[in-house]
Design a protein around this motif. Sequence first.
Motif, short mmCIF file in Angstrom:
data_model
loop_
_atom_site.label_atom_id
_atom_site.label_comp_id
_atom_site.label_asym_id
_atom_site.label_seq_id
_atom_site.Cartn_x
_atom_site.Cartn_y
_atom_site.Cartn_z
N LEU A 1 0.98 -1.11 0.02
CA LEU A 1 0.07 0.00 -0.11
C LEU A 1 0.94 1.26 0.13
CD1 LEU A 1 -2.72 1.29 0.30
CD2 LEU A 1 -2.52 1.20 2.80
N LYS A 2 0.62 2.08 -1.03
CA LYS A 2 1.42 3.49 -1.16
C LYS A 2 0.50 4.65 -0.90
CE LYS A 2 4.86 1.77 -4.32
NZ LYS A 2 5.36 1.97 -5.81
N LEU A 3 1.11 5.55 -0.14
CA LEU A 3 0.33 6.65 -0.05
C LEU A 3 1.21 7.93 -0.69
CD1 LEU A 3 -1.11 6.55 3.51
CD2 LEU A 3 -2.13 6.13 1.61
N LEU A 4 0.80 8.38 -1.48
CA LEU A 4 1.39 9.47 -2.26
C LEU A 4 1.12 10.99 -2.02
CD1 LEU A 4 1.04 7.87 -5.84
CD2 LEU A 4 2.78 7.45 -4.26
N ASP A 5 1.90 11.83 -2.19
CA ASP A 5 1.89 13.34 -1.85
C ASP A 5 1.09 13.72 -3.32
OD1 ASP A 5 3.89 13.84 -3.53
OD2 ASP A 5 5.20 14.50 -1.89
N ASP A 6 0.81 15.21 -3.34
CA ASP A 6 0.33 15.67 -4.43
C ASP A 6 1.21 15.60 -5.56
OD1 ASP A 6 -2.06 16.46 -3.23
OD2 ASP A 6 -1.15 18.50 -2.59
N GLN A 7 2.58 15.53 -5.51
CA GLN A 7 3.48 15.87 -6.37
C GLN A 7 4.01 13.83 -6.89
OE1 GLN A 7 4.24 17.66 -3.60
NE2 GLN A 7 3.32 19.29 -4.84
N GLY A 8 2.94 13.04 -6.25
CA GLY A 8 3.35 11.62 -6.73
C GLY A 8 4.50 10.89 -6.18
N ARG A 9 5.06 11.77 -4.98
CA ARG A 9 6.17 11.07 -4.39
C ARG A 9 5.47 10.28 -3.23
NH1 ARG A 9 8.66 16.64 -3.63
NH2 ARG A 9 6.94 16.64 -2.32
N VAL A 10 6.15 9.05 -3.23
CA VAL A 10 5.63 8.39 -1.98
C VAL A 10 6.15 8.75 -0.60
CG1 VAL A 10 6.03 5.90 -0.84
CG2 VAL A 10 6.02 6.14 -3.28
N ARG A 11 5.04 8.81 0.43
CA ARG A 11 5.23 9.65 1.40
C ARG A 11 5.01 8.37 2.72
NH1 ARG A 11 5.77 14.98 1.51
NH2 ARG A 11 6.69 14.42 3.53
N ALA A 12 4.15 7.41 2.60
CA ALA A 12 4.01 6.30 3.36
C ALA A 12 3.87 4.96 2.49
CB ALA A 12 2.88 6.51 3.96
N LEU A 13 4.63 3.80 3.14
CA LEU A 13 4.60 2.55 2.20
C LEU A 13 4.32 1.59 3.36
CD1 LEU A 13 5.27 0.96 -0.32
CD2 LEU A 13 7.53 0.98 0.41
N LEU A 14 3.41 0.76 3.11
CA LEU A 14 3.12 -0.51 4.08
C LEU A 14 3.31 -1.94 3.18
CD1 LEU A 14 2.10 -1.65 6.53
CD2 LEU A 14 -0.14 -1.43 5.70
N THR A 15 3.99 -2.51 3.58
CA THR A 15 4.55 -3.81 3.07
C THR A 15 4.43 -4.89 3.80
OG1 THR A 15 7.01 -4.04 2.96
CG2 THR A 15 6.00 -2.69 1.10
N THR A 16 4.35 -6.10 3.51
CA THR A 16 4.55 -7.35 4.35
C THR A 16 5.98 -7.34 4.72
OG1 THR A 16 4.63 -8.92 2.50
CG2 THR A 16 2.44 -8.50 3.44
N ASN A 17 6.96 -6.99 4.08
CA ASN A 17 8.36 -7.43 4.28
C ASN A 17 8.98 -6.22 5.12
OD1 ASN A 17 8.43 -9.59 2.65
ND2 ASN A 17 9.13 -8.45 0.81
N SER A 18 8.73 -4.88 5.00
CA SER A 18 9.28 -3.65 5.56
C SER A 18 8.32 -3.09 6.83
CB SER A 18 9.98 -2.81 4.66
OG SER A 18 8.86 -2.12 4.05
N GLY A 19 7.16 -3.34 6.94
CA GLY A 19 6.41 -2.94 7.74
C GLY A 19 6.08 -1.65 7.01
N LEU A 20 5.69 -0.59 8.10
CA LEU A 20 4.99 0.67 7.67
C LEU A 20 6.29 1.74 7.65
CD1 LEU A 20 2.64 2.59 7.09
CD2 LEU A 20 2.33 2.85 9.57
N SER A 21 6.63 2.32 6.79
CA SER A 21 7.40 3.33 6.46
C SER A 21 7.01 4.65 5.80
CB SER A 21 8.72 2.89 5.34
OG SER A 21 9.15 1.56 5.71
N PHE A 22 7.66 5.65 6.79
CA PHE A 22 7.24 7.20 6.16
C PHE A 22 8.49 7.70 5.69
CE2 PHE A 22 4.75 5.80 9.58
CZ PHE A 22 3.28 6.21 9.36
N PHE A 23 8.32 8.51 4.49
CA PHE A 23 9.36 9.23 3.81
C PHE A 23 9.20 10.63 3.86
CE2 PHE A 23 8.60 4.90 2.34
CZ PHE A 23 9.97 4.59 2.04
#
Length: 173
Positions: free
Chosen positions: A50-72
């Motif tokens: 699951l990827k959450l993108l900002d208005d410019q299309g950049r990944v700001r939050a990423l949820l995966t089964t491998n790395s967990g929940l990451s914020f950028f």
Amino acid sequence: MAPEALAARLAALERAQRRHRILLVGLTLVLAATLLVGAGDDGVLSGRTLKLLDDQGRVRALLTTNSGLSFFDGAGRPRANIGLEADGTPAVVLNGEASRMILNVTGDGPALTLTGGRAALRAVLGLVNDQPGLVFFDGQERERVRISVADGSGRGLLRAADGATTWQVPSRQ
């Protein structure tokens, strides 16, 4: 520009704006329907990422089964992660510009680890076999100070640059 031409242009812009609004509502409904259909009968949305993108299309939050929940951050640098390490150990990692804080719970107990520049180990606060301890390291990751409790009594240790013990409590017998 003549008033008639200006009025015609304004009317065309208003029609275009209404079409865009209808299109946006339609796309929103299609997206909502897609999510509901994807969720299935049980209301569960499933997938591997699951990827959450900002208005410019950049990944700001990423949820995966491998790395967990990451914020950028806005530059794409990872700033925080909540997840499980390969061995199943839960961990929270916070990244600064040149430093990092890691909070995890291993079989020995919880630990808070602080790193400095070049990811050099600088301090650890933790429990080992239910005994608390705090250790400080120099820039080359050599232990310099240790404070702990073992068998119900406090202990302390200071080391010089060459690694020799300069002070210890309780003192050596």
